[in-house]
Design an enzyme around this catalytic site. Structure first.
Site: not given
Ligand code: MOS
Length: 752
Positions: A644, A715, A718
């Site tokens: 997305n 992912g 982060e």
């Molecule tokens: Mo992240 S620090 O794995 O929520």
């Protein structure tokens, strides 16, 4: 260059998709944990220790107990049993503070819960908690707020020498560094930072006989269920955890904290539902933080810029009890090619609550140090920092000796440099200006791990043409509802707005933590397999229903795509809607279940799997008024297939903003006398806000990483925070000539 994120597509996967739960949120009808109201609920407010090191001597609850509306003051002497928990097989049974609340009378950090007031209203419980009188046997806490005295690496080694552990090693780093023609030896410091999601931690605990239901603001309902089952001595199936919406967590809500057990214990003891919502002040004390780190980086290089030695020695603070590991050295062994390397770590015990993962744990402080060192080395060598990185680009993960599943760092640099206009950079400090302000340009690389948690899901196809996808993961604001809908829509051909998503409830098939940027990737195999099985079931129904147009067929002759069942040989234009197949069979639905196998913890991986990226940053500096601004950011991320792009861009932008906050503002200060976090409120703990945010251009490379899952998605939660600090501090140096090696960057440092 691979396709970028703006490539239009009509497939659900890869299409910019607004959040499916967006209308619920903007209309105020989404129920967050504290919004759940159960008749008869009591309110609990913890009593916080006002010392950080010592013992509770007396706890006088008499005044509090007689206040009208007070139901109980629970403490060590009168609370019923809460057991400890231990880690369980798989990624389960995890919590940062093993000691159950009130287990002993020792106070190990400021704000530790020492009693719990429970009353008919929140206001009464607050007043009762305030009325509890406590005396202590008090010792001076060690919170070592001032690390200046320890800045000398020799002092760190002398203090923590025996605790320094070797995390990764190859060649002879010490000798190679000693004989290296060009050396860099610097120490970088990052402060404690506190997660400040807008939604406070909150719990509502409800007992029904021997069954516990907990509404919790959690990034991991399944793990929480397992921990609570241990703490209350229950079969897992007697514990249900529900988290429908989370006002973010940033890692602070990954694992259970002591207030969950307290709420559950109070509800058990009083026979009434109990709601416990933390205060913002408590958020700084009892629910984790990113620990302070001190990292010595030594680089040895040839004059033409080839790394020959890399040593990364880091120390971080830890609480008296927890086992949190702040893995600053995680990326160091593979970020660059270097024959001689050593990574070591140590910890420093402090009278501070347990540390925890905070967005980009380990790597964010770690890459600040190593990427800053690379930028400094580039300046020493008079080599462009991009060029220095290109010169040291590895062909394999030299730490593991494994190929990367997918690594496109050089393409990231090329696109980032082009989009930013990096070739116009003149390296001399203060040499670039625009409209009378000094410009500073800096860059850095970044990376983040890409692994899968175990996951299970089911997909249902229903007789009204809708589908349902269900998994006990949760959406912490990152877009998991939407991702689940997209995955199910992709496989079943059911339009996105006809896919019902169920998550955030341990009654559903066990799903992954919203952590490690691993939820999305972990869901792909489970949902795809579930959808395939639901379709297989549908095709069997189609061939076995009397009177069905497919009665003469075998399931293998049929396919289901675009929401229609058809004979493969005839093509998708024929056939009938799947809903009609179900109606004809008098079935409401067919269900398929699927699972994803964990890769995390795999002892024999075949690939090194990570996402990569880079940031190019511009700052403006006006020495006349001492004003530093981050004025422009270009970020390129190589995270495989982006499912997305709308949500992904939002994640990276938010992560970069968090990085700006990390560089310019965020730090938690502890009072050396009391051990209390001093700036424990949103007026004094400064985070980046919109006024601090410049234009952030986010670009995704799209090289699907199909080693990880069928879609090739890694992912993106982060990685955007990693590397930002090194890029900004390099830009600050370029503008001001000042090297800031301790975050945050303070104006005083630039005026010195
Ligand atoms: Mo992240 S620090 O794995 O929520």
């Amino acid at each position: 260059m691979a396709a970028t994120h703006d490539t239009p597509t009509t497939a659900p996967i890869g299409r910019s998709t607004p959040r499916v739960e967006g209308p619920l949120k903007v209309s105020g009808t989404a129920q967050y944990t504290a919004d759940f109201h159960v008749p008869g609920t009591l309110y609990a407010v913890p009593v916080e220790a006002t010392i950080a090191n010592g013992r509770v001597v007396t706890l006088d609850t008499a005044a509090a107990e007689t206040m009208p509306g007070v139901r109980a003051i629970l403490h060590r002497e009168n609370i019923e049993k809460i057991f400890r928990s231990i880690p369980e097989p798989g990624f389960a049974g995890i919590c940062e503070e093993r000691r159950p609340p009130f287990e002993d009378d020792v106070v190990r950090y400021y704000g530790q819960y020492i009693a719990l007031a429970v009353a008919d209203t929140f206001e009464t419980a607050t007043a009762a908690a305030d009325a509890v009188r406590v005396t202590y046997d008090k010792n001076k806490p060690n919170v070592a707020a001032d690390l200046e005295a320890d800045d000398e690496p020799a002092v760190i080694l002398a203090t923590f020498g025996p605790q320094h552990r070797v995390q990764s090693q190859r060649g002879d780093a010490e000798a190679a560094f000693a004989s290296a023609p060009v050396k860099l030896d610097q120490t970088y410091v990052t402060p404690a930072e506190t997660h400040n999601p807008i939604e406070l931690h909150a719990t509502t605990a409800i007992w029904d006989g021997s069954t516990l239901t907990l509404y919790e603001s959690s990034q991991g309902v399944v793990n929480l269920q397992g921990v609570l089952a241990q703490m209350f001595g229950l079969p897992k199936e007697h514990v249900r955890v529900i988290t429908k919406f989370v006002g973010s967590g940033f890692g602070g809500k990954l694992f259970p904290w002591t207030h969950c057990a307290l709420a559950a214990a109070a509800a058990r003891q009083l026979g009434r539902p109990v709601k416990l919502v933390l205060s913002r002040k408590m958020m700084f004390q009892t629910v984790g933080h990113r620990p302070r780190t001190q990292q010595r980086v030594r680089l040895g290089a040839t004059p033409d810029g080839k790394l020959v030695a890399l040593q990364h020695d880091y120390v971080y603070h830890r609480s008296m009890l927890d086992a949190h590991h702040e893995d600053c050295g995680e990326a160091t062994p593979f970020q660059y090619s270097v024959p001689n390397l050593q990574v070591t770590f140590g910890r420093a015990k402090r009278h501070i609550g347990a540390a925890a993962d905070m967005r980009g744990p380990g790597r964010v402080p770690g890459l600040y140090a190593t990427e800053s060192a690379m930028n400094e080395l580039a300046d020493t060598l008079k080599i462009d920092p991009v060029r220095l990185r290109v010169l040291n680009e590895p062909t394999i993960d030299e730490g593991l000796g494994l190929p990367f599943s997918s690594r496109h760092v050089l393409e990231c640099f090329a696109l980032g440099a082009e989009q930013f206009g990096w070739s116009k950079r003149t390296p001399q400090v203060g040499s670039m200006q625009r409209d009378g302000v000094i410009l500073g340009w800096g860059m850095a690389g970044c990376s983040w791990l890409a692994e899968l948690f175990a996951a299970a899901a089911y997909v249902q196809l229903r007789d009204d043409g809708t589908a349902r996808v269900a998994c006990a993961t949760q959406d912490i604001g990152t877009g998991t509802y939407t991702i689940l809908a997209q995955l199910a829509a992709q496989k079943t051909g059911v339009p996105l707005d006809k896919v019902e998503v169920a998550l955030g409830d341990t009654a559903l098939p066990a799903g992954p933590l919203s952590g490690g940027s691993m939820a999305t990737g972990s869901l792909v195999p489970a949902v795809f397999q579930a959808a395939d099985k639901a379709i297989a079931s549908l095709l069997t129904v189609a061939t076995t229903t009397p009177g069905s147009p497919f009665e003469a067929c075998q399931p293998a002759d049929l396919a289901c795509a675009g929401g229609r069942v058809f004979v493969k040989a005839d093509g998708a234009t024929g056939g009938v809607p799947f809903a009609e197949v179900l109606r004809r069979a008098n079935l409401r639905l067919v269900t398929g279940s699927g699972t994803s196998a964990a890769t995390v913890g795999n002892p024999q991986p075949q690939f090194s799997t990570h996402s990569f990226g880079c940031h190019f940053v511009e700052v403006t500096w006006q020495p006349e008024i001492a004003q530093l601004r981050v004025s422009r950011v270009v970020t390129v991320i190589d995270a495989g297939k982006i499912i997305n792009p709308l949500a992904a861009r939002n994640q990276i932008e938010g992560a970069v903003v968090m990085g700006i906050g990390m560089v310019l503002f965020e730090h938690t200060s502890y009072d050396p006398q009391t051990g209390a976090p001093i700036n424990s409120n949103l007026a004094d703990y400064i985070v980046a806000v919109n006024a601090d945010v410049p234009p952030i251009a986010v670009h995704f490379l799209e090289f699907p990483d199909t080693e990880l899952n069928e879609v090739g998605a890694r992912g993106i939660g982060e990685i955007g925070t990693a590397g930002v600090a090194a890029a900004i501090t390099a830009a600050v140096h370029h503008a001001t000539g000042v090297r800031v090696r301790e975050l945050p960057v303070k104006i005083e440092a630039l005026l010195a």
